[in-house]
Design an enzyme around this catalytic site. Sequence first.
Site, PDB file in Angstrom:
ATOM      1  N   ASP A 137       0.839  -1.196   0.000  1.00  0.00           N
ATOM      2  CA  ASP A 137       0.000   0.000   0.000  1.00  0.00           C
ATOM      3  C   ASP A 137       0.875   1.247   0.000  1.00  0.00           C
ATOM      4  O   ASP A 137       1.494   1.583   1.005  1.00  0.00           O
ATOM      5  CB  ASP A 137      -0.904  -0.019   1.238  1.00  0.00           C
ATOM      6  CG  ASP A 137      -1.989   1.042   1.188  1.00  0.00           C
ATOM      7  OD1 ASP A 137      -1.950   1.888   0.276  1.00  0.00           O
ATOM      8  OD2 ASP A 137      -2.874   1.017   2.063  1.00  0.00           O
TER       9      ASP A 137
ATOM     10  N   HIS B 291      -0.374   4.128  -0.227  1.00  0.00           N
ATOM     11  CA  HIS B 291      -1.190   5.012   0.627  1.00  0.00           C
ATOM     12  C   HIS B 291      -1.214   6.450   0.119  1.00  0.00           C
ATOM     13  O   HIS B 291      -1.491   7.379   0.875  1.00  0.00           O
ATOM     14  CB  HIS B 291      -0.667   4.969   2.068  1.00  0.00           C
ATOM     15  CG  HIS B 291      -1.756   5.019   3.102  1.00  0.00           C
ATOM     16  ND1 HIS B 291      -2.141   6.179   3.721  1.00  0.00           N
ATOM     17  CD2 HIS B 291      -2.556   4.046   3.625  1.00  0.00           C
ATOM     18  CE1 HIS B 291      -3.110   5.929   4.585  1.00  0.00           C
ATOM     19  NE2 HIS B 291      -3.378   4.632   4.540  1.00  0.00           N
TER      20      HIS B 291
ATOM     21  N   GLU C  66      -1.119  -0.541  -4.057  1.00  0.00           N
ATOM     22  CA  GLU C  66      -2.346   0.184  -3.756  1.00  0.00           C
ATOM     23  C   GLU C  66      -2.076   1.679  -3.654  1.00  0.00           C
ATOM     24  O   GLU C  66      -1.094   2.103  -3.046  1.00  0.00           O
ATOM     25  CB  GLU C  66      -2.929  -0.334  -2.437  1.00  0.00           C
ATOM     26  CG  GLU C  66      -4.212   0.338  -2.018  1.00  0.00           C
ATOM     27  CD  GLU C  66      -4.815  -0.310  -0.793  1.00  0.00           C
ATOM     28  OE1 GLU C  66      -5.604   0.364  -0.096  1.00  0.00           O
ATOM     29  OE2 GLU C  66      -4.511  -1.489  -0.503  1.00  0.00           O
TER      30      GLU C  66
ATOM     31  N   GLU D 115     -10.388   3.564  -2.162  1.00  0.00           N
ATOM     32  CA  GLU D 115     -10.933   3.905  -0.851  1.00  0.00           C
ATOM     33  C   GLU D 115     -11.304   5.368  -0.723  1.00  0.00           C
ATOM     34  O   GLU D 115     -12.102   5.731   0.147  1.00  0.00           O
ATOM     35  CB  GLU D 115      -9.958   3.515   0.259  1.00  0.00           C
ATOM     36  CG  GLU D 115      -8.672   4.318   0.269  1.00  0.00           C
ATOM     37  CD  GLU D 115      -7.679   3.795   1.284  1.00  0.00           C
ATOM     38  OE1 GLU D 115      -7.670   4.314   2.411  1.00  0.00           O
ATOM     39  OE2 GLU D 115      -6.923   2.871   0.943  1.00  0.00           O
TER      40      GLU D 115
ATOM     41  N   ASP E  29     -14.817   1.547  -0.537  1.00  0.00           N
ATOM     42  CA  ASP E  29     -15.136   1.301   0.875  1.00  0.00           C
ATOM     43  C   ASP E  29     -16.641   1.414   1.044  1.00  0.00           C
ATOM     44  O   ASP E  29     -17.223   2.483   0.822  1.00  0.00           O
ATOM     45  CB  ASP E  29     -14.418   2.314   1.765  1.00  0.00           C
ATOM     46  CG  ASP E  29     -14.501   1.949   3.240  1.00  0.00           C
ATOM     47  OD1 ASP E  29     -15.621   1.661   3.713  1.00  0.00           O
ATOM     48  OD2 ASP E  29     -13.458   1.948   3.918  1.00  0.00           O
TER      49      ASP E  29
ATOM     50  N   HIS F 215     -12.364  -2.256   0.241  1.00  0.00           N
ATOM     51  CA  HIS F 215     -11.577  -1.700   1.338  1.00  0.00           C
ATOM     52  C   HIS F 215     -12.396  -1.821   2.614  1.00  0.00           C
ATOM     53  O   HIS F 215     -13.569  -1.472   2.640  1.00  0.00           O
ATOM     54  CB  HIS F 215     -11.299  -0.228   1.016  1.00  0.00           C
ATOM     55  CG  HIS F 215     -10.501   0.508   2.034  1.00  0.00           C
ATOM     56  ND1 HIS F 215     -11.064   1.395   2.934  1.00  0.00           N
ATOM     57  CD2 HIS F 215      -9.179   0.518   2.292  1.00  0.00           C
ATOM     58  CE1 HIS F 215     -10.115   1.914   3.689  1.00  0.00           C
ATOM     59  NE2 HIS F 215      -8.969   1.402   3.331  1.00  0.00           N
TER      60      HIS F 215
END
Length: 330
Positions: free
Chosen positions: A130, A132, A156, A182, A205, A232
């Site tokens: 990830d 992020h 990700e 997400e 998500d 997510h």
Amino acid sequence: MHSATSNTSGKCHGERVPSLQFYRGGPVFMSALAGLDIALWDLKARKLNVPIYQLLGGKVRSKLKVYAWIGGDRPSDVEAQALARRDQGFNAVKMNATEDVAWLDSPSALNSSVERLKTVRMLGMDAGMDFHGRIHKPMAKQLAAMLEPYHPLFIEEPLLSEHVGGIQELSRHTKIPIALGERLHSRWDVRPFLEAHCVDILQPDISHVGGISELKRIAAMCEAYDVALAPHSPLGPIALAACIQVDANVPNFAIQEMSLGIHYNAGSQDLTSYIKNPEVWKVNDGYIELMQGPGLGIEVDEKWVRRESKDAKAWTTPGFIGPGGEIREW
């Protein structure tokens, strides 16, 4: 879903209610809508004494592939954590690829990311990395190239999701599957990434895209573009159970994130904390069995929720500050 929501004329508008509003979408509105949507699906399915996935058209699988987190926001000691996850029954994990990294940093700042991935892969486990949204294009291109020989499950949010063009460019330079979603809040947010053919795994998500109804629509859109769905879900049991109802029903489901023992949970607050049937989260050889109970398939301990919610403090988003005092992406 046709819910019991109605106007003064008595006509039921159900899922069309948001279209009566002038301001639509966004993280706040869609998160609030998600709570209502999930609750209404649960109530309807419990009334009929069936799992929600039966109302969505039925199940296409009886168990679901899952992964769990290791490493934390400043990832370290991933070997011991990965082994602990393997002992829990997981075959796949996810970890943050980096700590905070400057817009343009020394390439050596990325070496530890590669070593962590190598460590987990040597244990015979798959690992998603990830990014992020923490790193920017000059470093993301380098890191993707460095990770590629070790075959991560996916990378990700290699860049922030508002940067569709950048992700499209990066996707042309790596063979690693790219995952994100997400920070997208509706099918309209997802559409540009599908049309740009720059995402391989969509991670909406359910708590922020309007709930089960919108996640089901997004899954169908993704299927048309040959994009996998991996919702997510770093949150609690209600969000995860809602994800699983959709996972059970859609053909392009790939893998489900589980927050079991995630580093954000403090003390006794965990995925198993406030449900009466925590056995539904038992992982065996990388999979969980599909829940059979009515509605969401979980039984919430309402007394626990009321007790723990007293004087509860709002969660504060962490942050990173660089050596020059600059704010960095978290």
